[in-house]
Motif scaffolding. Structure first.
Motif, PDB file in Angstrom:
ATOM      1  N   GLY A 117      54.246  52.539  61.121  1.00  0.00           N
ATOM      2  CA  GLY A 117      54.852  53.034  62.347  1.00  0.00           C
ATOM      3  C   GLY A 117      55.923  52.129  62.913  1.00  0.00           C
ATOM      4  N   GLN A 118      56.128  50.987  62.286  1.00  0.00           N
ATOM      5  CA  GLN A 118      57.158  50.068  62.744  1.00  0.00           C
ATOM      6  C   GLN A 118      58.355  50.085  61.787  1.00  0.00           C
ATOM      7  OE1 GLN A 118      55.704  46.259  64.637  1.00  0.00           O
ATOM      8  NE2 GLN A 118      53.903  46.697  63.386  1.00  0.00           N
ATOM      9  N   ARG A 119      59.422  49.512  62.258  1.00  0.00           N
ATOM     10  CA  ARG A 119      60.623  49.333  61.441  1.00  0.00           C
ATOM     11  C   ARG A 119      60.398  48.130  60.523  1.00  0.00           C
ATOM     12  NH1 ARG A 119      65.090  46.063  62.922  1.00  0.00           N
ATOM     13  NH2 ARG A 119      67.083  46.688  61.998  1.00  0.00           N
ATOM     14  N   GLU A 206      59.610  41.556  57.615  1.00  0.00           N
ATOM     15  CA  GLU A 206      58.961  41.524  58.926  1.00  0.00           C
ATOM     16  C   GLU A 206      59.004  42.912  59.555  1.00  0.00           C
ATOM     17  OE1 GLU A 206      60.627  39.210  62.087  1.00  0.00           O
ATOM     18  OE2 GLU A 206      62.663  39.901  61.740  1.00  0.00           O
ATOM     19  N   PRO A 207      57.983  43.237  60.350  1.00  0.00           N
ATOM     20  CA  PRO A 207      57.984  44.495  61.100  1.00  0.00           C
ATOM     21  C   PRO A 207      58.547  44.276  62.498  1.00  0.00           C
ATOM     22  CG  PRO A 207      55.819  43.495  61.256  1.00  0.00           C
ATOM     23  CD  PRO A 207      56.685  42.520  60.483  1.00  0.00           C
ATOM     24  N   THR A 208      59.333  45.239  62.984  1.00  0.00           N
ATOM     25  CA  THR A 208      59.833  45.164  64.353  1.00  0.00           C
ATOM     26  C   THR A 208      59.782  46.553  64.972  1.00  0.00           C
ATOM     27  OG1 THR A 208      62.166  45.700  63.939  1.00  0.00           O
ATOM     28  CG2 THR A 208      61.482  43.411  63.569  1.00  0.00           C
ATOM     29  N   PRO A 209      59.810  46.635  66.303  1.00  0.00           N
ATOM     30  CA  PRO A 209      59.985  47.945  66.936  1.00  0.00           C
ATOM     31  C   PRO A 209      61.363  48.510  66.612  1.00  0.00           C
ATOM     32  CG  PRO A 209      59.235  46.272  68.507  1.00  0.00           C
ATOM     33  CD  PRO A 209      59.658  45.544  67.278  1.00  0.00           C
ATOM     34  N   SER A 210      61.568  49.773  66.918  1.00  0.00           N
ATOM     35  CA  SER A 210      62.869  50.381  66.636  1.00  0.00           C
ATOM     36  C   SER A 210      63.977  49.721  67.448  1.00  0.00           C
ATOM     37  CB  SER A 210      62.824  51.885  66.930  1.00  0.00           C
ATOM     38  OG  SER A 210      62.479  52.101  68.290  1.00  0.00           O
ATOM     39  N   LYS A 291      58.786  40.886  71.000  1.00  0.00           N
ATOM     40  CA  LYS A 291      58.692  39.549  71.575  1.00  0.00           C
ATOM     41  C   LYS A 291      59.051  38.540  70.491  1.00  0.00           C
ATOM     42  CE  LYS A 291      55.420  38.842  74.457  1.00  0.00           C
ATOM     43  NZ  LYS A 291      54.082  38.638  75.090  1.00  0.00           N
ATOM     44  N   ALA A 292      59.912  37.565  70.838  1.00  0.00           N
ATOM     45  CA  ALA A 292      60.322  36.562  69.870  1.00  0.00           C
ATOM     46  C   ALA A 292      60.460  35.208  70.551  1.00  0.00           C
ATOM     47  CB  ALA A 292      61.658  36.947  69.217  1.00  0.00           C
ATOM     48  N   GLY A 293      60.185  34.167  69.785  1.00  0.00           N
ATOM     49  CA  GLY A 293      60.317  32.807  70.281  1.00  0.00           C
ATOM     50  C   GLY A 293      61.635  32.198  69.853  1.00  0.00           C
TER      51      GLY A 293
END
Length: 579
Positions: A117-119, A206-210, A291-293
């Motif tokens: 379900g993630q990008r 890596e997975p990310t939101p759209s 969220k990213a650091g």
């Protein structure tokens, strides 16, 4: 006939037996870190410390490979250990890619069920030079360049589940064409070294939101503690963003805003970053579900007049003499790729331990982990742009590049700057070295300064100077020497020294080893180095603002390093060097 993916794949074997078959290829010299390299976890570190997410998956390890001729016939095939380049011993191949050949990589991977379900993004930290990528037979795109990271959204190419087929094709003309290549050559000799082809930095998922955070850049003001954050995302959306800044586990600032506009905040009672006190501030950036650091520092580098009206370098308003080493970034076992992250960081640590505050990263770009270590350890970095095109001699001015050559150079220069804007250790950009492909010097120096006004510009290191940038840079061997003093530009010695000592058992080749001055024992080497340092004091008094000693380590036939090529021996007494 061009092999099919199935024809490229090696017969199925268990992971343990495949690993047992891997071993480094023959090489004239290896480092002690080569023994730490294995197929099950090469370069396991998170590859992008300037923008960190929790979920990721390394694709480093054994891949199938084949080299195809210009007619598509297979010249050779087998397994290769990524991220080490084809020509290196640690790849397990130690082969060579001709300009008319194509290097094909293949492997399978699975996407974790938790990522559904993630990008899904496929990242390449660096591949030299022209790279095409496909997943499950679907072409994702291509990338042209040897030193910058790139990525593809592979979500639409993934099958419903199970193994996914990844194919990467790379072509690399090395020095048979004009692209940026640094010191790589198809005919290694003298100051030109073994080339690097194909994947030479980490490959990962890596997975990310759209709508995901794409870049974060911090501009800081040392006089006020003000910070301006510039955030971009994968979608042009009017979405809220927030930032929380911490230092030593304590929240020191918070801010919020929206995409498309800078986010501003102030860190009260901030500490400046310097080699003696490399203070970093951690930032947690939130955009919707992402969220990213990241991190930033307060650092300012300028050229200002001293009490006698001489232009000097100033760090955070205080005068500083830039005393560094020329660092080629080559390794006997990995070539462009350090055998391990520990090995890469060792070069920084030993340089600092020996008393230097600066590294000139010479016509090469390192993995992001290297720059992050410089940020953390407090090492100043002068970053060269990798050179290419025609090499011209002293006093011959500039070349005229073809439109294609100039466009590729500017593309990679802009990517170099953009991708490393957040590394406070980098204090200077140097676009040209000794007339190698030097063109449009004044215009390029102005372009760099307009693109990144937070750093100095060395318009041309050695040979062909033009009235541009922040310094006049000369090369003198053995030197030292000082260029004519100017009203506003600092006087800089971009290369000097080059004192050589071959040490049996720690050399790349048995003959034709050389330095700009070569000696046969450590005592004589030290005596001559000490004379250079005594003269350097006089040059500083005359107005010299910085000097770069050649060089950190031996490289292939060059034996003028402070260390041997395998990093086993410091050739001069470390305590004396620090003094």
């Amino acid at each position: 006939m061009k092999p099919t993916p199935a024809a490229l794949a090696i017969a199925a074997v268990t992971a343990s037996s495949a690993f047992a078959q891997w071993q480094p290829a023959d090489a004239p010299l290896m480092t002690r870190w080569a023994g730490d390299v294995s197929p099950d976890n090469p370069w396991p570190e998170y590859p992008r410390p300037t923008l960190v997410r929790d979920a990721w998956q390394s694709l480093n390890g054994l891949w199938d490979f084949a080299i195809l001729g210009s007619n598509g016939d297979e010249a050779t095939s087998g397994q290769i250990l990524v991220p080490y380049p084809l020509e290196s011993a640690l790849s397990g191949v130690g082969g060579r890619l001709e300009p008319d050949q194509t290097l094909v990589y293949e492997r399978t991977f699975e996407v974790p069920a938790a990522w559904r379900g993630q990008r899904i993004v496929l990242h390449f930290e660096a591949s030299d030079f022209h790279t095409r990528v496909s997943v499950n037979g679907k072409a994702l795109g291509e990338h042209v360049g040897g030193y910058d990271r790139f990525s593809f959204d592979i979500t639409g190419a993934l099958s419903a589940g199970g193994a996914q087929q990844l194919r990467v094709e790379v072509q690399d003309p090395t020095d048979s064409k004009t692209q940026p290549r640094g010191k790589q050559t198809l005919n290694p000799h003298g100051i030109w070294y073994t080339p690097t082809s194909g994947l030479w930095q980490s490959v990962w998922l890596e997975p990310t939101p759209s709508n995901a955070i794409e870049t974060v850049r911090f501009d800081t003001d040392i006089s006020t503690g003000d910070v301006t954050a510039h955030i971009t995302s994968t979608k042009d959306a009017d979405a809220p963003v927030s930032i929380r800044v911490t230092h030593d586990g304590r929240t020191v600032a918070t801010a919020s805003g929206k995409l498309g506009a800078p986010v501003r905040f102030t860190v009260a009672d901030h500490d400046n970053w310097s080699p003696d006190s490399p203070t970093l501030y951690d930032a947690e950036v939130t955009l919707g579900d992402d969220k990213a650091g990241a991190y930033f520092a307060f650092r300012e580098i300028t050229v200002e007049h001293d009490g006698q009206g001489v232009p000097r370098f100033h760090l955070n308003g205080e005068p500083i003499f830039l005393f560094g080493t020329l660092d080629q970034g080559f390794w006997p076992d990995g070539l462009y790729t350090p055998p391990t992250a520990e090995a890469a960081i060792y070069d920084i640590e030993i340089t600092k331990e020996l008393g230097f505050n600066t590294i000139r990263k010479h016509v090469k770009v390192e993995p992001e982990i290297w720059y992050a270590a410089c940020d953390r350890l407090g090492m100043l970095v002068i970053q060269d742009m990798p050179t290419g095109d025609e090499h011209i001699g002293p006093g011959r001015g500039e070349i005229t590049r073809s439109p294609e050559s100039a466009a590729q150079y500017m593309l990679e220069l802009d990517e170099l700057i953009a991708q490393h804007r957040n590394n406070p250790s980098i204090i200077m950009w140097c676009p040209h070295n000794e007339g190698w492909g030097q063109f449009n010097t004044v215009a390029i120096a102005k372009h760099i300064k307009a693109t990144d006004p937070t750093r100095l510009v060395d318009p041309a290191s050695g040979w062909n100077d033009f009235p541009a940038g922040d310094m006049h840079d000369i090369h003198v061997y053995p030197g030292p020497a000082t260029p004519p003093l100017e009203e506003y530009r600092a006087a800089f010695l971009g290369e000097f020294g080059g004192l050589g000592l071959p040490i049996e058992g720690h050399i790349w080749q048995s003959r034709d080893n050389w330095g700009y001055r070569t000696y046969d024992n450590k005592d004589t080497l030290w005596e001559n180095y000490a004379k250079l340092m005594e003269q350097l004091r006089w040059e500083i008094a005359r107005g010299l603002a910085g000097a770069i000693y050649t060089q950190t380590t031996d490289v292939e036939g060059e034996v003028n390093g402070l260390l041997t090529y395998d990093r086993e021996i410091v050739k001069m007494n470390a305590d004396k060097l620090r003094e």
